[in-house]
Design a protein around this motif. Structure first.
Motif, PDB file in Angstrom:
ATOM      1  N   ARG A 172      16.037  -5.978  61.030  1.00  0.00           N
ATOM      2  CA  ARG A 172      16.575  -7.338  61.091  1.00  0.00           C
ATOM      3  C   ARG A 172      17.351  -7.665  59.811  1.00  0.00           C
ATOM      4  O   ARG A 172      18.451  -8.216  59.862  1.00  0.00           O
ATOM      5  N   ASN A 173      16.790  -7.302  58.688  1.00  0.00           N
ATOM      6  CA  ASN A 173      17.475  -7.538  57.414  1.00  0.00           C
ATOM      7  C   ASN A 173      18.774  -6.738  57.328  1.00  0.00           C
ATOM      8  O   ASN A 173      19.772  -7.220  56.783  1.00  0.00           O
ATOM      9  N   GLN A 174      18.742  -5.512  57.858  1.00  0.00           N
ATOM     10  CA  GLN A 174      19.936  -4.675  57.811  1.00  0.00           C
ATOM     11  C   GLN A 174      21.051  -5.250  58.672  1.00  0.00           C
ATOM     12  O   GLN A 174      22.210  -5.297  58.250  1.00  0.00           O
ATOM     13  N   LEU A 224      27.687  -8.931  69.123  1.00  0.00           N
ATOM     14  CA  LEU A 224      26.746  -7.912  69.587  1.00  0.00           C
ATOM     15  C   LEU A 224      25.666  -7.657  68.545  1.00  0.00           C
ATOM     16  O   LEU A 224      24.479  -7.547  68.884  1.00  0.00           O
ATOM     17  N   ILE A 225      26.049  -7.560  67.280  1.00  0.00           N
ATOM     18  CA  ILE A 225      25.055  -7.359  66.217  1.00  0.00           C
ATOM     19  C   ILE A 225      24.053  -8.500  66.217  1.00  0.00           C
ATOM     20  O   ILE A 225      22.837  -8.287  66.103  1.00  0.00           O
ATOM     21  N   THR A 226      24.539  -9.721  66.363  1.00  0.00           N
ATOM     22  CA  THR A 226      23.655 -10.896  66.390  1.00  0.00           C
ATOM     23  C   THR A 226      22.701 -10.824  67.571  1.00  0.00           C
ATOM     24  O   THR A 226      21.498 -11.090  67.436  1.00  0.00           O
ATOM     25  N   ARG A 227      23.222 -10.450  68.732  1.00  0.00           N
ATOM     26  CA  ARG A 227      22.381 -10.384  69.924  1.00  0.00           C
ATOM     27  C   ARG A 227      21.299  -9.316  69.784  1.00  0.00           C
ATOM     28  O   ARG A 227      20.124  -9.561  70.098  1.00  0.00           O
ATOM     29  N   VAL A 228      21.671  -8.134  69.293  1.00  0.00           N
ATOM     30  CA  VAL A 228      20.676  -7.076  69.106  1.00  0.00           C
ATOM     31  C   VAL A 228      19.646  -7.484  68.055  1.00  0.00           C
ATOM     32  O   VAL A 228      18.445  -7.252  68.224  1.00  0.00           O
ATOM     33  N   MET A 229      20.090  -8.117  67.005  1.00  0.00           N
ATOM     34  CA  MET A 229      19.181  -8.550  65.950  1.00  0.00           C
ATOM     35  C   MET A 229      18.130  -9.514  66.491  1.00  0.00           C
ATOM     36  O   MET A 229      16.935  -9.395  66.186  1.00  0.00           O
ATOM     37  N   GLU A 230      18.567 -10.459  67.318  1.00  0.00           N
ATOM     38  CA  GLU A 230      17.640 -11.456  67.839  1.00  0.00           C
ATOM     39  C   GLU A 230      16.763 -10.897  68.964  1.00  0.00           C
ATOM     40  O   GLU A 230      15.555 -11.138  69.000  1.00  0.00           O
TER      41      GLU A 230
END
Length: 282
Positions: A175-177, A261-267
């Protein structure tokens, strides 16, 4: 009488650092404990650094420079010391990377080293079972300082979507990455795209590669295998790599859609901390 270890300052950057630290300390008539008191550390740490048993940090170096009035000598030297901790085969690339005017990279497995958080980098480096994990980690973090320059290199990173899903270090580390990647959405010098799974076959199924461009030197292409890295300035290879990278940029999501996409995968993948931690298996 204490047995004082004699260092050869020409042996390595680390040996020179330890030798110069002792020389400067003694020139100021300070014992190790006294210098430690001034810069808020132990005399034992001073001794360990003077005898190369411990790596200096940038913060330590800056405090020594301020305490001894050395005009930034140790702050400049620590960069060489930390770079010398990188694998021998990787050091030539790190040197070229630090001089590049433009960096473009495609990464199929991992976040590019310049973009890694400390937690992610530690987990990645630990898989190689190094003798000095802390030294390697410090060296990788030092590499990232080129992005903090007043005029950093222009950089473009394309990450395969698999990079976002591979749980290196566990949920919190990931998540931090991914949050770190999102910090570059509006960055002036860095652009990040994601190659989505939906793209199917693309121009670099063979794996990762980097292109470095310079103001006054020939461009290079860099690739790695399991044990070493390879640089070439061969014009045909450069032309092929540039063509492939152009195709990758076209096939990848836009910078804005990549951030979404990065935001969606992170969440969705790393946002629920009530689930057991996922750990990468080396």
């Amino acid at each position: 009488m204490a047995n004082i270890q004699t260092l050869d300052p020409s042996a390595s950057p680390l040996d020179y650092y330890g030798w110069e630290l002792r020389r400067q300390r003694e020139a100021h008539n300070l014992k190790q404990g006294q210098l430690g008191d001034i810069i808020f550390c132990t005399g034992s740490l001073i001794g360990q650094i003077e005898t190369t048993r411990k790596l200096p940090t940038r913060d330590f170096s800056e405090r020594v420079d301020a305490a001894l009035g050395t005009g930034g000598v140790f702050s400049r030297l620590v960069g060489l010391v930390l770079r010398s901790q990188l694998p021998t085969w990787f050091q030539p690339y790190a040197e070229m990377e630090s001089c590049a005017a433009y960096i473009s990279t495609y990464q199929a497995q991992l976040v590019y080293g310049l973009l890694q958080t400390e937690g992610y980098a530690r987990a990645v480096l630990a898989t190689g079972m190094p003798d000095d994990l802390d030294g390697l980690l410090a060296a990788r973090m030092e590499r990232q300082r080129i992005l903090e320059r007043e005029r950093p290199p222009l950089a473009w990173a394309i990450l395969d979507e698999a990079v976002l899903h591979r749980p290196i270090g566990g949920r919190e580390v990931m998540r931090n990455q991914l949050a770190r990647l999102l910090e570059y959405v509006d960055h002036r010098w860095m652009r990040i795209q994601v190659m989505p799974f939906a793209a199917g076959q693309h121009a670099s199924l063979d794996g990762a590669f980097n292109l470095l461009r310079f103001d006054d030197d020939p461009d290079i292409v860099y690739t790695e295998d399991i044990v070493s890295g390879h640089m070439t300035a061969n014009p045909d290879t450069l032309r092929e790599a540039a063509l492939r990278y152009a195709h990758l940029q076209t096939a990848a999501l836009s910078v804005e859609d990549s951030a979404a996409l990065i935001t969606r995968v992170m969440e969705e993948r790393y946002g629920d901390r009530s689930q057991p931690e996922e750990r990468a298996v080396a």
